[in-house]
Write a protein that holds these residues in place. Structure first.
Motif, PDB file in Angstrom:
ATOM      1  N   TYR A 195       0.934  -1.335   0.028  1.00  0.00           N
ATOM      2  CA  TYR A 195      -0.027   0.002  -0.092  1.00  0.00           C
ATOM      3  C   TYR A 195       0.974   1.389   0.144  1.00  0.00           C
ATOM      4  O   TYR A 195       0.599   2.142  -0.786  1.00  0.00           O
ATOM      5  CB  TYR A 195      -0.872  -0.025   1.178  1.00  0.00           C
ATOM      6  N   GLU A 196       2.009   1.178   0.690  1.00  0.00           N
ATOM      7  CA  GLU A 196       2.801   2.320   0.998  1.00  0.00           C
ATOM      8  C   GLU A 196       4.210   1.836   0.398  1.00  0.00           C
ATOM      9  O   GLU A 196       4.561   0.628   0.548  1.00  0.00           O
ATOM     10  CB  GLU A 196       2.931   2.720   2.536  1.00  0.00           C
TER      11      GLU A 196
ATOM     12  N   VAL B  91       3.081  -5.605   1.710  1.00  0.00           N
ATOM     13  CA  VAL B  91       2.412  -6.463   2.602  1.00  0.00           C
ATOM     14  C   VAL B  91       2.190  -7.944   2.094  1.00  0.00           C
ATOM     15  O   VAL B  91       2.062  -8.914   3.093  1.00  0.00           O
ATOM     16  CB  VAL B  91       1.058  -5.574   2.624  1.00  0.00           C
TER      17      VAL B  91
ATOM     18  N   SER C 198      -4.293 -14.955  10.783  1.00  0.00           N
ATOM     19  CA  SER C 198      -4.617 -14.091  11.767  1.00  0.00           C
ATOM     20  C   SER C 198      -5.023 -12.553  10.929  1.00  0.00           C
ATOM     21  O   SER C 198      -4.634 -12.450   9.994  1.00  0.00           O
ATOM     22  CB  SER C 198      -3.443 -14.044  12.593  1.00  0.00           C
ATOM     23  N   SER C 199      -5.440 -11.843  11.970  1.00  0.00           N
ATOM     24  CA  SER C 199      -5.810 -10.391  11.574  1.00  0.00           C
ATOM     25  C   SER C 199      -4.728  -9.647  10.993  1.00  0.00           C
ATOM     26  O   SER C 199      -3.571  -9.734  11.613  1.00  0.00           O
ATOM     27  CB  SER C 199      -6.399  -9.741  12.692  1.00  0.00           C
TER      28      SER C 199
ATOM     29  N   SER D 263      -3.070 -10.402   8.198  1.00  0.00           N
ATOM     30  CA  SER D 263      -1.972 -11.212   7.630  1.00  0.00           C
ATOM     31  C   SER D 263      -2.041 -10.669   6.075  1.00  0.00           C
ATOM     32  O   SER D 263      -1.075 -11.020   5.530  1.00  0.00           O
ATOM     33  CB  SER D 263      -2.428 -12.651   7.953  1.00  0.00           C
ATOM     34  N   GLY D 264      -3.164 -10.197   5.455  1.00  0.00           N
ATOM     35  CA  GLY D 264      -3.406  -9.892   3.941  1.00  0.00           C
ATOM     36  C   GLY D 264      -4.313 -10.650   3.505  1.00  0.00           C
ATOM     37  O   GLY D 264      -4.421 -10.534   2.100  1.00  0.00           O
ATOM     38  N   LYS D 265      -5.546 -11.114   4.117  1.00  0.00           N
ATOM     39  CA  LYS D 265      -6.617 -11.851   3.407  1.00  0.00           C
ATOM     40  C   LYS D 265      -7.256 -10.985   2.724  1.00  0.00           C
ATOM     41  O   LYS D 265      -7.488 -10.951   1.327  1.00  0.00           O
ATOM     42  CB  LYS D 265      -7.392 -12.677   4.503  1.00  0.00           C
TER      43      LYS D 265
ATOM     44  N   THR E 172      -6.430  -8.017   1.489  1.00  0.00           N
ATOM     45  CA  THR E 172      -5.740  -7.563   0.108  1.00  0.00           C
ATOM     46  C   THR E 172      -5.605  -8.533  -0.844  1.00  0.00           C
ATOM     47  O   THR E 172      -5.663  -7.896  -2.088  1.00  0.00           O
ATOM     48  CB  THR E 172      -3.900  -7.267   1.054  1.00  0.00           C
TER      49      THR E 172
HETATM   50  N1  ATP Z   1      -5.312   0.946   2.688  1.00  0.00           N
HETATM   51  C1  ATP Z   1      -4.012   0.421   3.514  1.00  0.00           C
HETATM   52  N2  ATP Z   1      -3.115   1.401   3.334  1.00  0.00           N
HETATM   53  C2  ATP Z   1      -2.069   1.026   4.005  1.00  0.00           C
HETATM   54  N3  ATP Z   1      -1.955  -0.169   4.786  1.00  0.00           N
HETATM   55  C3  ATP Z   1      -2.925  -1.130   4.588  1.00  0.00           C
HETATM   56  C4  ATP Z   1      -4.279  -0.625   3.949  1.00  0.00           C
HETATM   57  N4  ATP Z   1      -5.179  -1.492   4.104  1.00  0.00           N
HETATM   58  C5  ATP Z   1      -4.345  -2.682   5.008  1.00  0.00           C
HETATM   59  N5  ATP Z   1      -3.125  -2.496   5.229  1.00  0.00           N
HETATM   60  C6  ATP Z   1      -2.124  -2.932   5.886  1.00  0.00           C
HETATM   61  O1  ATP Z   1      -1.989  -4.206   5.104  1.00  0.00           O
HETATM   62  C7  ATP Z   1      -1.966  -5.319   6.051  1.00  0.00           C
HETATM   63  C8  ATP Z   1      -2.819  -6.503   5.468  1.00  0.00           C
HETATM   64  O2  ATP Z   1      -4.026  -6.090   5.799  1.00  0.00           O
HETATM   65  P1  ATP Z   1      -5.423  -6.955   5.445  1.00  0.00           P
HETATM   66  O3  ATP Z   1      -6.712  -5.914   5.393  1.00  0.00           O
HETATM   67  O4  ATP Z   1      -5.293  -7.681   4.051  1.00  0.00           O
HETATM   68  O5  ATP Z   1      -5.599  -7.826   6.347  1.00  0.00           O
HETATM   69  P2  ATP Z   1      -6.497  -9.229   6.669  1.00  0.00           P
HETATM   70  O6  ATP Z   1      -5.900 -10.373   6.703  1.00  0.00           O
HETATM   71  O7  ATP Z   1      -7.904  -9.026   5.857  1.00  0.00           O
HETATM   72  O8  ATP Z   1      -6.852  -8.780   8.534  1.00  0.00           O
HETATM   73  P3  ATP Z   1      -8.403  -8.970   9.037  1.00  0.00           P
HETATM   74  O9  ATP Z   1      -8.798 -10.498   9.453  1.00  0.00           O
HETATM   75  O10 ATP Z   1      -8.205  -8.360  10.482  1.00  0.00           O
HETATM   76  O11 ATP Z   1      -9.519  -8.552   8.086  1.00  0.00           O
HETATM   77  C9  ATP Z   1      -2.253  -5.122   7.318  1.00  0.00           C
HETATM   78  O12 ATP Z   1      -0.902  -5.016   7.977  1.00  0.00           O
HETATM   79  C10 ATP Z   1      -2.689  -3.600   7.357  1.00  0.00           C
HETATM   80  O13 ATP Z   1      -2.385  -2.860   8.079  1.00  0.00           O
END
Ligand code: ATP
Ligand code: MG
Length: 454
Positions: free
Chosen positions: A225-226, A231, A250-251, A253-255, A257
């Motif tokens: 993202y940045e 990620v 886990s929360s 982790s990137g799902k 994304t």
């Molecule tokens: N819009 C964004 N800008 C910057 N970083 C982001 C953005 N969205 C997510 N991240 C980062 O990317 C990483 C993965 O996020 P993601 O939303 O894919 O997690 P997830 O596995 O879906 O978690 P959850 O189970 O909590 O929904 C995290 O570390 C989060 O901080």
């Protein structure tokens, strides 16, 4: 909308006045020169100086006008957000804080208006001062000429009259000038918006999909993202048409994304995502998204009736198709109990419905869209067992014969999946079916035993 309003004012009234005024000015000037070139010159010199100063002044005002458009949209945006989140605000007793925030915004706007008003007021009053000065000068020079006998009383009178015709439009131009500046500032902002790159870039996205099978593949995909904060790292997997891929982990982790990459809301930084072996980055977005549906945990419903919300992806669907979608997601189970049935108005963002009901409406909407690829973000909320079973049933109706990506929290969904991807810290650490993964006693086994204990 407000930015272009300035342009409308200018074109609607400003230009008309400007053209009329300019014509009058030019005609009067010619007549004035015929009566007395010297007197005309003595009026024109200060006017030209004034015009130059005025142009400079408007150059100074323009950024203020531009800033105003920005402040305006910021204040309005945050007000809309505040009203949308009114429940959270009430729940945390934050009315005061929000109203202070709004006041601050309004004050910024006021200061901006004050600044530009001061500038335009100075321009306005100095133009009136200029008229006074010019008239006095003309009277002096004219009187001198008349005493010397080089000018008649009649000529002097017509000169002063014509002078009025020449100067009045110039004073008016001060007003038009501020309109013009406002319009220019609005145009600047509009142009910024128009110059933004379109998401569906027609130069790069040239492939139009036909007869989508739903074969999705990730080839060594990395994403951030940045800058310099990756990620996802080197993700590769394959989902066959009609299969269910569950993403667990886990929360953070990137799902989500990964799901966002499938939905083309995000684009890979390196590597490729392909649909039926075509790189998604080269595919026309609307031809792809026609085949896609997304059901999120807390999906967005629109103000209107339940029917409107279900018909949203295909407003022209037949009543049989609607009926099928309604029954497939068990929406009729609760709408039958409403006096207005499907025509019940649900209020802004569906506030008049329960969480489970909202979810079934969004599933029904996805069934009606009849996509080839589905992305589901399963709700973690604890619904009662009856609602839960309805949602379970409507989800399995939805997933039938479609390539499904599900961010799964329910064990029942995970168990049914054709493949499970265990995501940790942006990597796929395990990959297989439920039984296979349990047997290998790795991360999935850990997650599974933890969840079963709950
Ligand atoms: N819009 C964004 N800008 C910057 N970083 C982001 C953005 N969205 C997510 N991240 C980062 O990317 C990483 C993965 O996020 P993601 O939303 O894919 O997690 P997830 O596995 O879906 O978690 P959850 O189970 O909590 O929904 C995290 O570390 C989060 O901080
Ligand atoms: Mg997520």
């Amino acid at each position: 909308m407000t930015d272009v309003e300035g342009v409308r004012n200018l074109v609607g009234t400003g230009f008309v006045q400007l053209i009329g005024g300019a014509l009058t000015s030019v005609a009067s000037t010619i007549l004035l020169i015929q009566i007395s070139p010297i007197m005309t010159l003595s009026v024109l010199v200060p006017i030209v100086i004034f015009a130059v100063v005025m142009l400079k002044a408007f150059g100074y005002v323009r950024p203020i006008f531009r800033e105003r458009g920005k402040i305006n949209s910021e204040v309005q945006g945050s007000l809309t957000e505040t009203l949308g989140g009114v429940r959270v605000i009430k729940a945390f007793n934050a009315e005061k804080q929000e109203s202070i925030n709004f006041e601050k915004g309004v004050d910024r706007l006021f200061q901006n208006v004050k600044k530009s008003l001061t500038a335009t007021a100075i321009i306005g009053s100095s133009s009136i001062f200029l008229i006074g000065l010019a008239s006095t000068g003309i009277m002096g020079i004219g009187g001198y000429f008349m005493m010397g006998g080089t000018m008649t009383m009649g000529e002097f009178l017509s000169f002063t009259l014509l002078l009025g015709f020449m100067i009045a439009p110039i004073v008016q131009m001060g007003n038009i000038g501020s309109q013009l500046t406002d319009a220019m500032a609005g145009l600047d902002r509009t142009q910024e918006l128009m110059n933004m790159k379109e998401e569906d870039d027609s130069e790069v996205r040239t492939e139009f999909l036909k007869d989508v099978q739903g074969h999705i593949e990730f080839h060594d995909v990395s994403f951030s993202y940045e800058e310099s904060k990756e990620v996802l790292h080197h993700i590769s997997f394959k989902s066959n048409p009609g299969s269910v891929t569950a993403l667990v982990g886990s929360s953070g982790s990137g799902k989500s994304t990964i799901a966002g990459l499938v939905a083309t809301f995000l684009n890979p930084e390196s590597g490729r995502v392909t649909i039926d072996s075509i790189d998604i980055a080269t595919v026309n977005l609307s031809s792809y998204r026609q085949n896609l549906a997304v059901v999120l945990q807390d999906d967005f419903l629109f103000e209107g009736t339940i029917r409107d919300n279900i018909l949203f992806p295909r407003p022209n669907a037949s009543s049989e198709e609607l009926d099928q979608a309604v029954r497939g997601a068990y929406v009729d189970e609760f709408t039958d109990r409403f006096a207005d049935g499907l025509d019940t108005v649900i209020g802004e963002r569906g506030v008049k419905l329960s969480g489970g009901q909202r979810q079934r409406i969004s599933i029904s909407r996805a069934i009606l869209a009849n996509p080839k690829i589905i992305i589901l973000d399963e709700a973690t909320s604890n619904l009662d067992t009856e609602s839960e079973s309805y949602i379970q049933k409507s989800l399995s109706e939805l997933m039938k014969n479609r390539t499904t990506f599900v961010i799964a929290h329910r064990l029942s969904t995970i168990r049914q999946a054709d493949q499970i991807l265990v995501v940790e810290e942006g990597r796929i650490v395990e990959h297989g079916t439920h039984d296979m993964l349990l047997e290998s006693e790795g991360r999935y086994h850990e997650l599974h035993t933890y969840q079963s204990r709950i």
